[in-house]
Design a protein around this motif. Structure first.
Motif, PDB file in Angstrom:
ATOM      1  N   GLY A 237       0.811  -1.212   0.000  1.00 27.37           N
ATOM      2  CA  GLY A 237       0.000   0.000   0.000  1.00 27.37           C
ATOM      3  C   GLY A 237       0.842   1.258   0.000  1.00 27.37           C
ATOM      4  N   ARG A 238       1.904   1.270   0.786  1.00 29.34           N
ATOM      5  CA  ARG A 238       2.798   2.432   0.817  1.00 29.34           C
ATOM      6  C   ARG A 238       3.449   2.650  -0.539  1.00 29.34           C
ATOM      7  N   LEU A 239       3.955   1.561  -1.146  1.00 28.76           N
ATOM      8  CA  LEU A 239       4.612   1.684  -2.442  1.00 28.76           C
ATOM      9  C   LEU A 239       3.623   2.152  -3.504  1.00 28.76           C
ATOM     10  N   GLN A 240       2.400   1.651  -3.422  1.00 28.86           N
ATOM     11  CA  GLN A 240       1.369   2.021  -4.387  1.00 28.86           C
ATOM     12  C   GLN A 240       1.062   3.520  -4.314  1.00 28.86           C
ATOM     13  N   LYS A 241       1.091   4.060  -3.096  1.00 29.74           N
ATOM     14  CA  LYS A 241       0.842   5.500  -2.942  1.00 29.74           C
ATOM     15  C   LYS A 241       1.972   6.333  -3.551  1.00 29.74           C
ATOM     16  N   LYS A 242       3.205   5.883  -3.329  1.00 33.19           N
ATOM     17  CA  LYS A 242       4.361   6.616  -3.836  1.00 33.19           C
ATOM     18  C   LYS A 242       4.556   6.414  -5.337  1.00 33.19           C
ATOM     19  N   THR A 243       4.246   5.197  -5.815  1.00 37.67           N
ATOM     20  CA  THR A 243       4.466   4.859  -7.225  1.00 37.67           C
ATOM     21  C   THR A 243       3.214   4.182  -7.770  1.00 37.67           C
ATOM     22  N   PRO A 244       2.160   4.963  -8.033  1.00 40.61           N
ATOM     23  CA  PRO A 244       0.889   4.368  -8.451  1.00 40.61           C
ATOM     24  C   PRO A 244       0.962   3.615  -9.771  1.00 40.61           C
ATOM     25  N   ASP A 245       1.961   3.921 -10.601  1.00 37.08           N
ATOM     26  CA  ASP A 245       2.068   3.234 -11.884  1.00 37.08           C
ATOM     27  C   ASP A 245       3.044   2.056 -11.844  1.00 37.08           C
ATOM     28  N   ALA A 246       3.424   1.613 -10.640  1.00 39.24           N
ATOM     29  CA  ALA A 246       4.344   0.478 -10.498  1.00 39.24           C
ATOM     30  C   ALA A 246       3.753  -0.757 -11.164  1.00 39.24           C
ATOM     31  N   ASN A 247       4.623  -1.535 -11.790  1.00 40.34           N
ATOM     32  CA  ASN A 247       4.199  -2.720 -12.527  1.00 40.34           C
ATOM     33  C   ASN A 247       4.039  -3.921 -11.592  1.00 40.34           C
ATOM     34  N   LEU A 248       3.295  -3.726 -10.507  1.00 40.93           N
ATOM     35  CA  LEU A 248       3.151  -4.743  -9.475  1.00 40.93           C
ATOM     36  C   LEU A 248       1.679  -4.976  -9.155  1.00 40.93           C
ATOM     37  N   ALA A 249       1.380  -6.180  -8.704  1.00 43.19           N
ATOM     38  CA  ALA A 249       0.018  -6.511  -8.283  1.00 43.19           C
ATOM     39  C   ALA A 249       0.074  -7.518  -7.142  1.00 43.19           C
ATOM     40  N   ILE A 250      -1.030  -7.572  -6.398  1.00 48.62           N
ATOM     41  CA  ILE A 250      -1.166  -8.520  -5.280  1.00 48.62           C
ATOM     42  C   ILE A 250      -1.817  -9.805  -5.772  1.00 48.62           C
ATOM     43  N   PHE A 251      -1.330 -10.927  -5.239  1.00 50.76           N
ATOM     44  CA  PHE A 251      -1.975 -12.214  -5.469  1.00 50.76           C
ATOM     45  C   PHE A 251      -2.263 -12.849  -4.121  1.00 50.76           C
ATOM     46  N   TRP A 252      -3.491 -13.356  -3.959  1.00 54.09           N
ATOM     47  CA  TRP A 252      -3.888 -13.997  -2.707  1.00 54.09           C
ATOM     48  C   TRP A 252      -3.699 -15.508  -2.840  1.00 54.09           C
ATOM     49  N   PRO A 253      -2.699 -16.090  -2.167  1.00 56.10           N
ATOM     50  CA  PRO A 253      -2.433 -17.524  -2.308  1.00 56.10           C
ATOM     51  C   PRO A 253      -3.359 -18.398  -1.456  1.00 56.10           C
ATOM     52  N   ASN A 254      -3.332 -19.691  -1.764  1.00 60.14           N
ATOM     53  CA  ASN A 254      -3.991 -20.725  -0.958  1.00 60.14           C
ATOM     54  C   ASN A 254      -5.493 -20.502  -0.785  1.00 60.14           C
ATOM     55  N   GLN A 255      -6.124 -19.951  -1.816  1.00 62.67           N
ATOM     56  CA  GLN A 255      -7.561 -19.695  -1.726  1.00 62.67           C
ATOM     57  C   GLN A 255      -8.398 -20.968  -1.835  1.00 62.67           C
ATOM     58  N   GLU A 256      -7.791 -22.045  -2.299  1.00 56.63           N
ATOM     59  CA  GLU A 256      -8.524 -23.314  -2.406  1.00 56.63           C
ATOM     60  C   GLU A 256      -8.346 -24.178  -1.166  1.00 56.63           C
ATOM     61  N   ASP A 257      -7.499 -23.729  -0.223  1.00 54.51           N
ATOM     62  CA  ASP A 257      -7.339 -24.504   1.011  1.00 54.51           C
ATOM     63  C   ASP A 257      -7.376 -23.591   2.226  1.00 54.51           C
ATOM     64  N   ARG A 258      -6.247 -23.379   2.921  1.00 53.27           N
ATOM     65  CA  ARG A 258      -6.303 -22.718   4.223  1.00 53.27           C
ATOM     66  C   ARG A 258      -6.468 -21.209   4.161  1.00 53.27           C
ATOM     67  N   GLY A 259      -6.067 -20.581   3.060  1.00 53.90           N
ATOM     68  CA  GLY A 259      -6.179 -19.137   2.936  1.00 53.90           C
ATOM     69  C   GLY A 259      -4.866 -18.417   3.198  1.00 53.90           C
ATOM     70  N   VAL A 260      -4.907 -17.098   3.107  1.00 51.53           N
ATOM     71  CA  VAL A 260      -3.734 -16.242   3.243  1.00 51.53           C
ATOM     72  C   VAL A 260      -3.295 -16.156   4.706  1.00 51.53           C
ATOM     73  N   HIS A 261      -1.985 -16.223   4.907  1.00 57.16           N
ATOM     74  CA  HIS A 261      -1.436 -16.058   6.258  1.00 57.16           C
ATOM     75  C   HIS A 261      -1.676 -14.632   6.737  1.00 57.16           C
ATOM     76  N   ILE A 262      -2.225 -14.492   7.934  1.00 62.42           N
ATOM     77  CA  ILE A 262      -2.414 -13.167   8.521  1.00 62.42           C
ATOM     78  C   ILE A 262      -1.675 -13.075   9.855  1.00 62.42           C
ATOM     79  N   ASN A 263      -1.290 -11.847  10.168  1.00 55.31           N
ATOM     80  CA  ASN A 263      -0.626 -11.549  11.421  1.00 55.31           C
ATOM     81  C   ASN A 263      -1.272 -10.308  12.006  1.00 55.31           C
ATOM     82  N   ILE A 264      -0.815  -9.884  13.145  1.00 51.79           N
ATOM     83  CA  ILE A 264      -1.486  -8.775  13.820  1.00 51.79           C
ATOM     84  C   ILE A 264      -0.492  -7.811  14.463  1.00 51.79           C
TER      85      ILE A 264
END
Length: 347
Positions: A237-264
């Motif tokens: 999110g920080r990089l996206q704000k600074k460089t909105p045209d960056a050639n990057l995207a998010i991918f959410w892994p493991n959607q067919e099983d346990r899901g994305v690792h989260i922390n707090i």
């Protein structure tokens, strides 16, 4: 280390209802004026610009004076342990479930009985003995180069160990607690033998040496040194704000099983708090709708309180399935994760 003290206060909060005394579904954060002024002291591993707005708002609403000290998690924990019952700290705020778990294991936190916190914080984002509670969620997910990663190449964290990722992967150092928690969650979900095979595959697929932080790893992807990396979402999110045209995207892994690792990020009332009732009231407020909206906006994190929406920028990344593993497992298994990463030469 920095210390700031707000203006002297004239009021404080009453403690939220206990589990036994609260009416069903109670989650009140109403405040009452105390008989005498109170100063709360908070040790925070969160940086000043992420906590000061919250503390300023709380002081404005309640008159409670908050003195805070910021530092990295390890020095703050060492300080709490060495100070013992003489500590001035009423609350510890830190990032990563591993650090919270360690604080509870080291005996510097106390159990808090609060129906408000039980209502606002999901069970898998809090300590089973109520010694700490999550306050914001950060997902650790895959970021990739949009022009070099074909559709279908990404699937799971484990998939990054496949041979087709040879020389295409960048990673942050294993010395950072966020990667330790990710590997710990894999040990819990996959078993240690399978987790070790996966991490060994990651190391074998590295395009370059590991990086000191998530931003540098994403910059390497952007520069063409590698095609994918694993980062906490707020760094993206920080990089996206600074460089909105960056050639990057998010991918959410493991959607067919346990899901994305989260922390707090999270907090607990210290064992030797001089003002435990007032510290509990502050912790309850930090889980409230009002404070959770601040968490969502300040660092592009996900609120723990399900009644509060993420920021518009974060919503744009799309919905995803989350790993429901209790985050305390990431703390419990971190020593095993560190040993595993050492065995496969993940530095």
């Amino acid at each position: 280390m920095r210390k700031l003290i707000s203006a002297v206060a004239l009021a404080t909060l009453a403690v939220g209802c206990s589990k036994q005394e609260a009416p069903e579904n109670a989650a009140s954060t109403e405040v009452t004026k105390p008989a005498e002024p109170v100063t709360l002291t908070v040790y925070s591993a969160r940086k000043e610009h992420l906590i000061k707005p919250l503390f300023d708002l709380y002081t404005e609403k309640t008159g409670v004076q908050i003195q805070y000290i910021t530092d990295k998690a390890s020095p703050l924990l060492s300080r709490l342990k060495s100070e013992g019952e003489n500590t001035p700290a009423d609350m510890l705020i830190t990032v990563d479930a591993g650090n919270l778990w360690k604080a509870a294991e080291d005996g510097v936190l106390r159990s808090v009985d609060s129906q408000t916190l039980e209502t606002n914080v999901p069970a898998n984002l809090q300590d089973d003995k109520n010694q700490w509670f999550g306050l914001s969620i950060r997902a650790r997910t895959i970021v990739y180069a949009k022009d070099r990663v074909k559709e279908g190449e990404l699937s799971t964290y484990e998939g990054l160990a496949d041979e087709n990722w040879k020389g295409r992967l960048c990673l942050r150092t294993s010395k950072k607690v966020y990667n330790q928690s990710l590997v710990a969650s894999m040990i819990s979900n996959l078993g240690e033998e399978k987790a070790e095979q996966v991490v060994a595959g990651w190391v074998n697929n590295l395009a370059t040496d590991v990086f000191s932080n998530d931003t540098k790893a994403m910059n390497a992807v952007q520069a063409g040194q590698c095609d994918a990396t694993v980062v906490n979402t707020y760094y993206y999110g920080r990089l996206q704000k600074k460089t909105p045209d960056a050639n990057l995207a998010i991918f959410w892994p493991n959607q067919e099983d346990r899901g994305v690792h989260i922390n707090i990020s999270g907090a607990g009332v210290t064992k030797h708090a001089k003002h435990p009732a007032e510290a509990t009231a502050l912790l309850e407020w930090l889980s409230s709708d009002e404070a959770q909206q601040q968490f969502a906006q300040l660092n592009q994190e996900y609120p723990v309180n399900v009644k509060v929406s993420a920021s518009e920028e974060v919503k744009a990344w799309g919905d995803f399935k989350r790993d429901s593993l209790n985050v305390s497992e990431a703390g419990r298994l971190q020593p095993a994760a560190v040993k595993l990463m050492d065995r496969v030469n993940y530095r």
